[in-house]
Structures are given as structure tokens and as C-alpha cells.
Design a protein around this motif. Structure first.
Motif, mmCIF file in Angstrom:
data_model
loop_
_atom_site.group_PDB
_atom_site.id
_atom_site.type_symbol
_atom_site.label_atom_id
_atom_site.label_comp_id
_atom_site.label_asym_id
_atom_site.label_seq_id
_atom_site.Cartn_x
_atom_site.Cartn_y
_atom_site.Cartn_z
ATOM 1 N N LEU A 125 0.837 -1.189 0.000
ATOM 2 C CA LEU A 125 0.000 0.000 0.000
ATOM 3 C C LEU A 125 0.877 1.246 0.000
ATOM 4 O O LEU A 125 1.803 1.355 0.797
ATOM 5 C CB LEU A 125 -0.904 0.034 1.232
ATOM 6 C CG LEU A 125 -2.051 -0.967 1.300
ATOM 7 C CD1 LEU A 125 -2.798 -0.795 2.609
ATOM 8 C CD2 LEU A 125 -2.998 -0.806 0.127
ATOM 9 N N LEU A 126 0.575 2.164 -0.888
ATOM 10 C CA LEU A 126 1.306 3.422 -0.979
ATOM 11 C C LEU A 126 0.388 4.541 -0.470
ATOM 12 O O LEU A 126 -0.681 4.778 -1.039
ATOM 13 C CB LEU A 126 1.715 3.680 -2.428
ATOM 14 C CG LEU A 126 2.656 4.842 -2.698
ATOM 15 C CD1 LEU A 126 4.030 4.575 -2.074
ATOM 16 C CD2 LEU A 126 2.801 5.062 -4.204
ATOM 17 N N ALA A 127 0.791 5.191 0.614
ATOM 18 C CA ALA A 127 -0.009 6.278 1.178
ATOM 19 C C ALA A 127 0.305 7.567 0.427
ATOM 20 O O ALA A 127 1.478 7.918 0.241
ATOM 21 C CB ALA A 127 0.293 6.445 2.663
ATOM 22 N N VAL A 128 -0.734 8.269 0.001
ATOM 23 C CA VAL A 128 -0.544 9.496 -0.778
ATOM 24 C C VAL A 128 -1.400 10.604 -0.192
ATOM 25 O O VAL A 128 -2.502 10.365 0.300
ATOM 26 C CB VAL A 128 -0.899 9.281 -2.261
ATOM 27 C CG1 VAL A 128 0.045 8.291 -2.906
ATOM 28 C CG2 VAL A 128 -2.342 8.816 -2.415
ATOM 29 N N ARG B 20 -8.485 10.322 10.999
ATOM 30 C CA ARG B 20 -7.685 9.940 12.171
ATOM 31 C C ARG B 20 -7.368 8.444 12.202
ATOM 32 O O ARG B 20 -7.125 7.879 13.257
ATOM 33 C CB ARG B 20 -8.388 10.363 13.459
ATOM 34 C CG ARG B 20 -8.266 11.860 13.701
ATOM 35 C CD ARG B 20 -9.135 12.359 14.801
ATOM 36 N NE ARG B 20 -8.792 11.791 16.094
ATOM 37 C CZ ARG B 20 -9.358 12.163 17.244
ATOM 38 N NH1 ARG B 20 -10.288 13.099 17.235
ATOM 39 N NH2 ARG B 20 -9.002 11.605 18.372
ATOM 40 N N GLU B 21 -7.379 7.816 11.023
ATOM 41 C CA GLU B 21 -6.990 6.407 10.960
ATOM 42 C C GLU B 21 -6.005 6.129 9.838
ATOM 43 O O GLU B 21 -4.982 5.500 10.055
ATOM 44 C CB GLU B 21 -8.228 5.502 10.783
ATOM 45 C CG GLU B 21 -9.009 5.284 12.055
ATOM 46 C CD GLU B 21 -9.968 4.110 11.943
ATOM 47 O OE1 GLU B 21 -9.648 3.147 11.207
ATOM 48 O OE2 GLU B 21 -11.025 4.156 12.583
ATOM 49 N N ARG B 22 -6.319 6.610 8.623
ATOM 50 C CA ARG B 22 -5.473 6.229 7.500
ATOM 51 C C ARG B 22 -5.540 7.275 6.407
ATOM 52 O O ARG B 22 -6.602 7.851 6.143
ATOM 53 C CB ARG B 22 -5.923 4.870 6.936
ATOM 54 C CG ARG B 22 -4.938 4.269 5.952
ATOM 55 C CD ARG B 22 -5.450 2.990 5.307
ATOM 56 N NE ARG B 22 -6.622 3.225 4.503
ATOM 57 C CZ ARG B 22 -7.803 2.660 4.733
ATOM 58 N NH1 ARG B 22 -7.945 1.845 5.749
ATOM 59 N NH2 ARG B 22 -8.839 2.922 3.953
ATOM 60 N N SER B 23 -4.392 7.510 5.766
ATOM 61 C CA SER B 23 -4.342 8.383 4.591
ATOM 62 C C SER B 23 -4.960 7.658 3.408
ATOM 63 O O SER B 23 -5.216 6.450 3.442
ATOM 64 C CB SER B 23 -2.890 8.741 4.266
ATOM 65 O OG SER B 23 -2.240 9.330 5.356
ATOM 66 N N THR B 24 -5.207 8.403 2.331
ATOM 67 C CA THR B 24 -5.571 7.764 1.071
ATOM 68 C C THR B 24 -4.433 6.834 0.662
ATOM 69 O O THR B 24 -3.259 7.198 0.744
ATOM 70 C CB THR B 24 -5.784 8.816 -0.025
ATOM 71 O OG1 THR B 24 -6.845 9.684 0.370
ATOM 72 C CG2 THR B 24 -6.123 8.158 -1.356
#
Length: 432
Positions: free
Chosen positions: A80-83, A124-128
Motif C-alpha cells: 500500500l502506498l499512502a498518498v 484519524r486512521e489512514r491516509s488515502t
């Protein structure tokens, strides 16, 4: 609970990665052409030409990040790549020529082409996040992309300043921090010059994993403010991050070589606890600081407990899931505090006082000065938070340097020990 709640941790997109080798350039150009056919707009010829060039930069960067995530040993089982796709005011951490405003559109086009899957932002949990599909992973392999194909644009910030926000993540109750912009001073310029020297040296030190060069090294120091309202200072935390070896599982480190040699793993024994003793008593603890009664077979749990006790604000009232997993069945927060208080009465009053980030600052200062000393001796070593990995032929000189630098900065030399490099049964020792 949704399926997305179970997604693994993400790797954050690095906007400074670029394509250098033929394999990655070919992949990026092929996909960029497909993206253009998907996004085609009615612009003037010159405006469209500029938009194409800017989108190609984004596509190339995303492909470089996907290649790092797919091919790097430290990113094993992480796809997973957070952007960050929101439009925000540029800061010193952003790449000036990176067209952030085009990122969301490019990712949408890549999803429409069946090359990535997008997972939405959760407050408040996860980025895209985006993950590569099998089609993209096959394309990376078919183009023969290697980590050696990846380069870095110049100018990335190496001195980061974060601040605690006072909020916590819903999922794991960890504190949320925000990145702070800051004004340069003689101090920050000096800190940055040190890290640039270290990075230049490490990139020339012949680090390999299983015989292959990894993506370019760009260590950074992460400093901390206890509050967003605090004055700009660089005296808390300051640990080094960004080395691919730092996240590598211990049973894979035997595949690392430096200048063709296998590595030795050296660390400051009991560093975090010993730094607390030096700070509070001026002396080292006389013995093994982690020989806690009842936890003799749980050394990792002892280290994690010491970190928690000295880094928290307030008393430890319940064990975190991570800490509970490292302790024997039946241990409670009260039992843990009592056991550590008996073994370390000199530290009892320091527990729950948020001293940890101050000790990390001392630890990181020792590490930076130590790496600079090795640079003058032309010795390459991979820093961990409280130790290093170096070529076996250099371990004597490296151990001496570790003690010399710690004694110069603390007034007492921290003890140094060599840890065994874990080799799976049946594996062959790397030839020097």
C-alpha cells in the motif's frame, strides 16, 4: 469492521524518487502515454504540452515508488502506498517542481486503467492509499525494472520537525503528530550539513542486499515539539530514519554486505536505560539493565517496557497490546512497574515524566557524531537507533569509535556489544 480496516501499514509516497535506468524509464513512458489517452483535454498546444510533461513527472514518480515498494526487501508484504492528494500550502518538505495538484487525477486514471486500486482516506486512521494490481506488478517485471533504476532529485529536506497535536488515532490509540514548517538558523543549517555529509558517504559505501544495490539512501533526522505552540527547537528526539536496512527483518540481515563483506551487528548495550542513568546519576548501571526478575526470557519486552515507562506522561495503568504481547501471561501494568522499580530504584521518579524524547536526542547526537567520525576514517556503517551494522573487518575500529564518541559527549563510555547476525538454518554465509 470494513475490509479496509484490515489493510496492512502503508509506505508513504516519496515525491523525490525519479527514474534513471532504462527499465523504469520505459515502464514510466509506456504508462504515461496510456494516462494521456485517458485524460486528454482540449487545451492549447503549448498548455497541453506543459500538462503532459507535468503528468509524466507524476507517473514516473509513482512508478518509482511502486518499484521500491515491490522490489525492496524492507517492504516485504507491504503493498500500500499512502498518498496525500489534498491541496495544501507548499512547505519546505515539498518538492518544488512536483505538480501535487495533478496527483489525484493521475491516480484516478491509473485506477481506470486497471493498474492500481484506491482506498479512501479515513479520518484519524489512514491516509488515502493505493495498491498495485497484478497487471502493474507484471508490467514492472516485464520491463525488467531494478532498484538500481531509481534515482533521487536533489533538495529533499533532511531535518524534519514534528509536533504533538494532542489527538490520537482511533484504531491503535497512538499519538497524532503534525509536520511543522520552520525558519532556518545557523543551527538548522549545521544539522542539515551533517546529514548531507553522512548521506553522501553512505551512498558511496558499497551497501548491497543479496548482491543488489538498493534505492538511494536519504537519511533524515526527525525532531519533535511537545506541542504545536512550543517555540522552534531541535533538542527532542532527532533520531535518524529513512535507511532501508532499518526496517529489514532480523532474519534477513545476513544477506547484507558492505564492500563485498558480511556484516557485524554492534550496539550500545542497554543504551536507552544507560542514558537515563548517566543523566540522573552521572554513572552507568552496574550490570544488565534488562535482567528484570521474572522477565529473563523476555528481553524485547523489557526494552519495550523501559521505553514506555520513561516516554509516557503519567503512570502506566494498562499494558498496550504491543507490550502485552511481549510479556509472559498474567503480567499487569502494576506488576511491571513494581518489577522495574525494584530493579531500577534510581529511575522510579523519572517514570511517567516524558523523558524518553530527551534521551533519544542524546542518543541521536551520539549517532550523528559517530557516523561523521567514521566518514573521516572512510568506514561505511548502517545506523540503527542504538547501534550500527558494519563490515566484519571494521568491527574493532567501529566499536572503538562508538566508545570514544559516547565518552566524549557523556563523560563515560557506553558499553558496546556484538549481536549475532541471525542466519536461517541451511543458509550459506556470505562470502567476503
Amino acid at each position: 469492521m470494513s475490509i479496509q480496516d484490515d489493510l496492512p501499514p502503508a509506505v508513504f509516497l516519496d515525491p523525490w524518487l525519479t527514474a534513471e535506468g532504462d527499465g523504469l524509464k520505459s515502464l514510466s513512458e509506456t504508462i504515461a502515454e496510456r494516462v494521456e489517452r485517458k485524460i486528454y483535454t482540449n487545451l492549447t498546444h503549448s498548455a497541453r504540452r506543459d500538462a503532459i510533461a507535468r503528468r509524466r513527472l507524476v507517473v514516473e514518480n509513482v512508478m518509482a515508488n511502486m518499484a521500491v515498494m515491490m522490489l525492496s526487501p524492507h517492504a516485504e508484504n507491504r503493498n500500500l502506498l499512502a498518498v496525500a492528494t489534498a491541496k495544501t500550502k507548499p512547505t519546505r518538505y515539498d518538492r518544488p517542481d512536483y505538480p501535487q495538484s495533478l496527483l489525484s487525477g493521475v491516480l484516478t486514471a491509473l485506477q481506470d486503467l486497471g493498474l492500481v486500486i484506491r482506498h479512501p482516506y479515513i479520518y484519524r486512521e489512514r491516509s488515502t492509499t493505493v495498491e498495485p494490481t497484478l497487471a502493474l506488478m507484471d508490467a514492472i517485471l516485464q520491463h525488467g525494472v531494478k532498484l538500481v533504476d531509481i534515482a533521487r532529485a536533489e533538495g529533499a529536506e533532511t531535518i524534519w520537525l514534528n509536533a504533538r497535536t494532542g489527538e490520537i488515532r482511533f484504531k491503535d490509540r497512538t499519538p497524532i503528530k503534525c509536520r511543522m514548517d520552520y525558519d532556518d538558523t545557523a543551527e538548522t543549517n549545521g544539522l542539515r550539513a551533517e546529514i548531507l555529509r553522512i548521506n553522501a558517504h553512505l551512498n558511496e559505501s558499497g551497501f548491497r542486499f543479496d548482491g543488489e544495490r538498493q534505492s538511494p539512501i536519504s537519511l533524515r533526522r526527525l525532531f519533535l515539539l511537545r506541542s504545536e505552540d512550543d517555540a522552534q527547537t531541535f533538542n527532542l528526539s532527532g533520531r535518524l530514519f529513512g535507511g532501508w536496512w532499518q526496517q529489514l527483518k532480523s532474519d534477513r540481515r545476513h544477506l547484507i554486505t558492505i564492500g563485498g563483506e558480511p556484516i557485524a551487528d554492534l550496539d550500545f548495550r542497554g543504551a536507552f536505560c544507560q542514558l537515563a542513568y548517566v543523566r540522573l546519576t552521572g554513572k552507568l548501571f552496574p550490570g544488565d539493565p534488562y535482567a528484570i526478575e521474572g522477565l529473563e526470557e523476555h528481553r524485547n519486552g523489557c526494552k519495550l517496557a523501559m521505553l514506555s515507562l520513561l516516554s509516557r506522561r503519567g503512570d502506566l495503568k494498562r499494558l498496550s497490546p504491543e507490550l502485552k504481547e511481549e510479556l509472559p501471561e498474567g503480567w499487569t501494568a502494576k506488576r511491571l512497574v513494581d518489577a522495574f522499580s525494584r530493579h531500577h530504584p534510581a529511575l522510579r521518579d523519572a517514570m511517567g515524566k516524558d523523558m524518553g524524547v530527551e534521551l533519544m536526542a542524546t542518543e541521536s547526537q551520539i549517532m550523528v557524531k559517530f557516523l561523521l567520525k567514521l566518514e573521516t576514517q572512510e568506514i561505511g556503517a548502517m545506523p540503527l537507533h542504538d547501534g550500527v551494522q558494519c563490515a566484519v573487518s571494521n568491527k574493532g575500529r567501529v566499536a572503538e569509535a562508538m566508545q570514544e564518541v559516547s565518552e566524549r559527549l557523556l563523560g563515560v563510555a557506553l558499553p558496546v556489544a556484538e549481536k549475532p547476525v541471525v542466519r536461517p538454518e541451511g543458509s550459506q554465509k556470505v562470502a567476503a
